[in-house]
Design a protein around this motif. Structure first.
Motif, PDB file in Angstrom:
ATOM      1  N   THR A 247      46.970  41.158  16.218  1.00 50.44           N
ATOM      2  CA  THR A 247      46.418  42.130  17.347  1.00 50.44           C
ATOM      3  C   THR A 247      44.851  42.481  17.043  1.00 50.44           C
ATOM      4  O   THR A 247      43.982  42.553  17.821  1.00 50.44           O
ATOM      5  CB  THR A 247      47.212  43.505  17.187  1.00 50.44           C
ATOM      6  OG1 THR A 247      48.460  43.306  17.321  1.00 50.44           O
ATOM      7  CG2 THR A 247      46.722  44.575  18.217  1.00 50.44           C
ATOM      8  N   TRP A 248      44.627  42.658  15.676  1.00 51.66           N
ATOM      9  CA  TRP A 248      43.121  42.806  15.273  1.00 51.66           C
ATOM     10  C   TRP A 248      42.471  41.506  15.939  1.00 51.66           C
ATOM     11  O   TRP A 248      41.188  41.835  16.264  1.00 51.66           O
ATOM     12  CB  TRP A 248      43.114  42.940  13.728  1.00 51.66           C
ATOM     13  CG  TRP A 248      41.654  43.071  13.381  1.00 51.66           C
ATOM     14  CD1 TRP A 248      40.939  44.121  12.963  1.00 51.66           C
ATOM     15  CD2 TRP A 248      40.673  41.912  12.911  1.00 51.66           C
ATOM     16  NE1 TRP A 248      39.852  43.969  12.536  1.00 51.66           N
ATOM     17  CE2 TRP A 248      39.636  42.692  12.587  1.00 51.66           C
ATOM     18  CE3 TRP A 248      40.662  40.511  12.747  1.00 51.66           C
ATOM     19  CZ2 TRP A 248      38.297  41.987  12.178  1.00 51.66           C
ATOM     20  CZ3 TRP A 248      39.534  39.818  12.767  1.00 51.66           C
ATOM     21  CH2 TRP A 248      38.478  40.186  12.233  1.00 51.66           C
ATOM     22  N   ILE A 249      42.723  40.265  15.379  1.00 51.86           N
ATOM     23  CA  ILE A 249      42.027  39.296  16.018  1.00 51.86           C
ATOM     24  C   ILE A 249      41.685  39.190  17.484  1.00 51.86           C
ATOM     25  O   ILE A 249      40.460  39.160  17.938  1.00 51.86           O
ATOM     26  CB  ILE A 249      42.715  37.958  15.619  1.00 51.86           C
ATOM     27  CG1 ILE A 249      42.606  37.768  14.259  1.00 51.86           C
ATOM     28  CG2 ILE A 249      42.197  36.713  16.136  1.00 51.86           C
ATOM     29  CD1 ILE A 249      43.520  36.610  13.602  1.00 51.86           C
ATOM     30  N   ALA A 250      42.860  39.597  18.202  1.00 57.98           N
ATOM     31  CA  ALA A 250      42.675  39.712  19.667  1.00 57.98           C
ATOM     32  C   ALA A 250      41.833  40.790  20.016  1.00 57.98           C
ATOM     33  O   ALA A 250      40.819  40.426  20.941  1.00 57.98           O
ATOM     34  CB  ALA A 250      43.837  39.784  20.535  1.00 57.98           C
ATOM     35  N   ARG A 251      41.414  41.774  19.519  1.00 61.69           N
ATOM     36  CA  ARG A 251      40.822  43.011  19.763  1.00 61.69           C
ATOM     37  C   ARG A 251      39.305  42.602  19.328  1.00 61.69           C
ATOM     38  O   ARG A 251      38.340  42.886  19.914  1.00 61.69           O
ATOM     39  CB  ARG A 251      41.194  44.308  18.901  1.00 61.69           C
ATOM     40  CG  ARG A 251      42.383  45.069  19.770  1.00 61.69           C
ATOM     41  CD  ARG A 251      43.010  46.090  18.956  1.00 61.69           C
ATOM     42  NE  ARG A 251      44.098  46.530  19.801  1.00 61.69           N
ATOM     43  CZ  ARG A 251      44.738  47.703  19.175  1.00 61.69           C
ATOM     44  NH1 ARG A 251      44.495  48.226  18.002  1.00 61.69           N
ATOM     45  NH2 ARG A 251      45.607  48.115  19.878  1.00 61.69           N
ATOM     46  N   PHE A 252      39.318  41.968  18.263  1.00 62.88           N
ATOM     47  CA  PHE A 252      37.589  41.564  17.667  1.00 62.88           C
ATOM     48  C   PHE A 252      36.983  40.626  18.746  1.00 62.88           C
ATOM     49  O   PHE A 252      36.006  40.830  19.075  1.00 62.88           O
ATOM     50  CB  PHE A 252      37.887  41.092  16.432  1.00 62.88           C
ATOM     51  CG  PHE A 252      36.651  40.745  15.820  1.00 62.88           C
ATOM     52  CD1 PHE A 252      35.652  41.797  15.392  1.00 62.88           C
ATOM     53  CD2 PHE A 252      36.446  39.424  15.685  1.00 62.88           C
ATOM     54  CE1 PHE A 252      34.322  41.146  14.878  1.00 62.88           C
ATOM     55  CE2 PHE A 252      34.940  38.954  15.073  1.00 62.88           C
ATOM     56  CZ  PHE A 252      33.880  39.801  14.692  1.00 62.88           C
TER      57      PHE A 252
END
Length: 386
Positions: free
Chosen positions: A266-271
């Motif tokens: 999820t962090w990768i997608a948001r970043f």
């Protein structure tokens, strides 16, 4: 307070009138335009500052690396304890790959700066490509802005010339009219009235001082609304990405636990979604630049109808009708500025179309609601103050 406001408006009107009405030999038209509206549709200094700010704040990626390492070590112990217990009671078999996952996540935390650059590399390529497209279009737009400013200056000078001529004609007609009025027949009086009345009407319609002020205020308002929209989007991208980078190691360490396994993805997608803001913003600015090019070209052709290709052969009848509109602008460029500002606020939504993620759009909408609340409080405070 109203007297002060009226005085400020009159001073601005006189200042803009003097600047715009000066001959080309006294002041450079490009410098005049730069003084009034900035060195471009988007000020070069602010855009360079935003780039430098992003590079500067991204260097603080390691603020919580040590804390994230400690958490990762604790969560690895808990993870291995859970896996060991499952194998001891016979619920799970011995599997090597799941046991290697915590080590891979720990290596990401150790090489966090390099990992962030790798993740940001594709979005930086998009941003660089769209930025080149935007800069090439803005070169054309800025040249058209200068050409339009020259024609607007020619229109203003022609209006002042015609205004002076009509004032002289009015005074001469008043003198002659008073001396000869008693010695003419009613038919001649009617003919003289037919000649003199349009001159007086034309003189009144060619009062351009306040029109210049109003026109400049409208254009400045439109261009600054567009600039603020652009600057807000880039600031949001800097703030969101910086927070994600600084606090990202915690998301990686927490994802070691099975209950929070998806936090890292999820962090990768948001970043990636946030880092796409720059590329999408430059792409929208490029499209808006095409709209600005069309609007400027359209207004330039209309100004040339008023003052000629060289700006020296003004059409008196068309100039009178144009001055009667109330502002010395056709409004197309101002409308395009406002449309561009509206389009810029669609960047967060478009980013989530490309990289599907939750939280980014809601954060942007929360920012918008908070900004609206702050503006309403500011208006109430300023109203009570004034």
């Amino acid at each position: 307070m109203m007297k002060r406001l009226i005085l400020i408006i009159l001073l601005l009107s006189s200042g803009m009138t003097v600047v715009l009405a000066q001959p080309a030999g006294n002041i450079s038209n490009s410098k005049t335009l730069e003084y009034l509206q900035g060195d471009g549709v988007y000020e070069t200094g602010v855009m360079a500052f935003l780039k430098g700010l992003k590079d500067s704040v991204w260097t603080h990626f390691d603020l919580f690396i040590s804390d994230a390492k400690a958490l990762a070590a604790i969560f690895m112990i808990i993870y291995f304890a859970i896996k060991s217990y499952e194998m001891m009671v016979g619920d799970k078999r011995m599997e090597i790959m799941p046991l290697l996952r915590p080590f891979g996540l720990a290596m990401i935390i150790l090489w966090w700066g390099t990992f962030v650059k790798v993740i940001a590399f594709p979005t930086d390529l998009v941003a660089n490509q769209t930025e080149r497209m935007f800069e090439s279009e803005q070169t054309i737009v800025n040249n058209l802005r200068l050409n339009r400013a020259n024609l607007m200056l020619a229109v203003a000078n022609s209006l002042y010339t015609f205004q002076a001529q009509t004032e002289v004609a009015e005074k001469e007609s008043d003198t002659w009219y008073g001396q000869a009025w008693d010695s003419v027949t009613s038919t001649v009086k009617q003919g003289i009235s037919t000649v003199v009345s349009p001159l007086i009407e034309l003189k009144n319609r060619l009062e351009v001082g306040m029109q210049l002020l109003f026109t400049q205020l409208l254009e400045l308002l439109g261009i600054w609304i567009l600039r603020l929209a652009v600057y807000i989007i880039f600031m949001l991208q800097i703030i969101y990405s910086t927070i994600l980078i600084i606090l990202g190691p915690f998301a990686v360490s927490v994802s070691i636990l099975p209950a929070f396994r998806d936090s890292f993805s999820t962090w990768i997608a948001r970043f990636v979604s946030v880092n796409l803001y720059s590329g999408i913003a430059y792409l929208i600015m490029y499209i808006v630049g095409l709209m600005q090019e069309y609007a400027l070209t359209s207004e330039i052709s209309k100004y040339q109808e008023l003052v000629g290709q060289d700006g020296l052969s003004a059409n008196l009848e068309k100039m009178a009708w144009f001055a009667g509109n109330g502002i010395l602008s056709f409004g197309t460029v101002i409308i395009v500025f406002l449309i561009g500002a509206i389009c810029m606020f669609t960047v967060p939504s478009i980013s989530t179309w490309i990289i599907s993620t939750s939280g980014i759009s809601s954060a942007a909408s929360t920012f918008g609601r908070s900004a609206g609340t702050v503006m309403s409080v500011a208006r109430k405070a300023s109203g009570s103050f004034f």
